[in-house]
Design a protein around this motif. Sequence first.
Motif, mmCIF file in Angstrom:
data_model
loop_
_atom_site.group_PDB
_atom_site.id
_atom_site.type_symbol
_atom_site.label_atom_id
_atom_site.label_comp_id
_atom_site.label_asym_id
_atom_site.label_seq_id
_atom_site.Cartn_x
_atom_site.Cartn_y
_atom_site.Cartn_z
ATOM 1 N N LYS A 28 0.801 -1.225 0.000
ATOM 2 C CA LYS A 28 0.000 0.000 0.000
ATOM 3 C C LYS A 28 0.836 1.277 0.000
ATOM 4 N N GLY A 29 2.143 1.159 0.039
ATOM 5 C CA GLY A 29 2.988 2.346 0.079
ATOM 6 C C GLY A 29 4.270 2.070 0.840
ATOM 7 N N VAL A 62 6.424 12.738 12.034
ATOM 8 C CA VAL A 62 5.683 11.707 11.300
ATOM 9 C C VAL A 62 4.399 12.286 10.696
ATOM 10 N N ASN A 63 3.689 13.099 11.446
ATOM 11 C CA ASN A 63 2.462 13.702 10.908
ATOM 12 C C ASN A 63 2.760 14.637 9.744
ATOM 13 N N ASN A 64 3.838 15.422 9.830
ATOM 14 C CA ASN A 64 4.214 16.293 8.720
ATOM 15 C C ASN A 64 4.608 15.487 7.485
ATOM 16 N N LEU A 65 5.327 14.398 7.687
ATOM 17 C CA LEU A 65 5.692 13.526 6.569
ATOM 18 C C LEU A 65 4.437 12.931 5.925
ATOM 19 N N LYS A 66 3.512 12.454 6.753
ATOM 20 C CA LYS A 66 2.253 11.871 6.255
ATOM 21 C C LYS A 66 1.461 12.909 5.457
ATOM 22 N N ASP A 67 1.287 14.101 6.043
ATOM 23 C CA ASP A 67 0.520 15.150 5.361
ATOM 24 C C ASP A 67 1.176 15.544 4.051
ATOM 25 N N GLY A 68 2.481 15.705 4.061
ATOM 26 C CA GLY A 68 3.195 16.096 2.837
ATOM 27 C C GLY A 68 3.128 15.032 1.759
ATOM 28 N N SER A 69 3.284 13.772 2.151
ATOM 29 C CA SER A 69 3.256 12.716 1.150
ATOM 30 C C SER A 69 1.854 12.514 0.590
ATOM 31 N N GLU A 70 0.838 12.653 1.437
ATOM 32 C CA GLU A 70 -0.533 12.487 0.949
ATOM 33 C C GLU A 70 -0.965 13.650 0.060
#
Length: 73
Positions: A28-29, A62-70
């Motif tokens: 899934k990624g 981790v949240n910034n990475l998630k938001d940026g990648s999404e």
Amino acid sequence: MPGKRPAWGGPAQGITAVHVWTFTPTEKGVLVHTEESWTGAPVDADTANLQAALDASLHAWVNNLKDGSESHA
């Protein structure tokens, strides 16, 4: 695989930090795992508050990475 497990470390304000990221491809990624350790006199003097600050920092990374990648998916 290059870049699968980047790490950095060094001193800042009397604290020596080591930070490791692990990236594992999945169907899934990518599964991201991060961990960081802090040592030094400031940590010994105020362990509970600095642990809370470290935990908050890791969650923010981790949240910034998630938001940026999404947002780029």
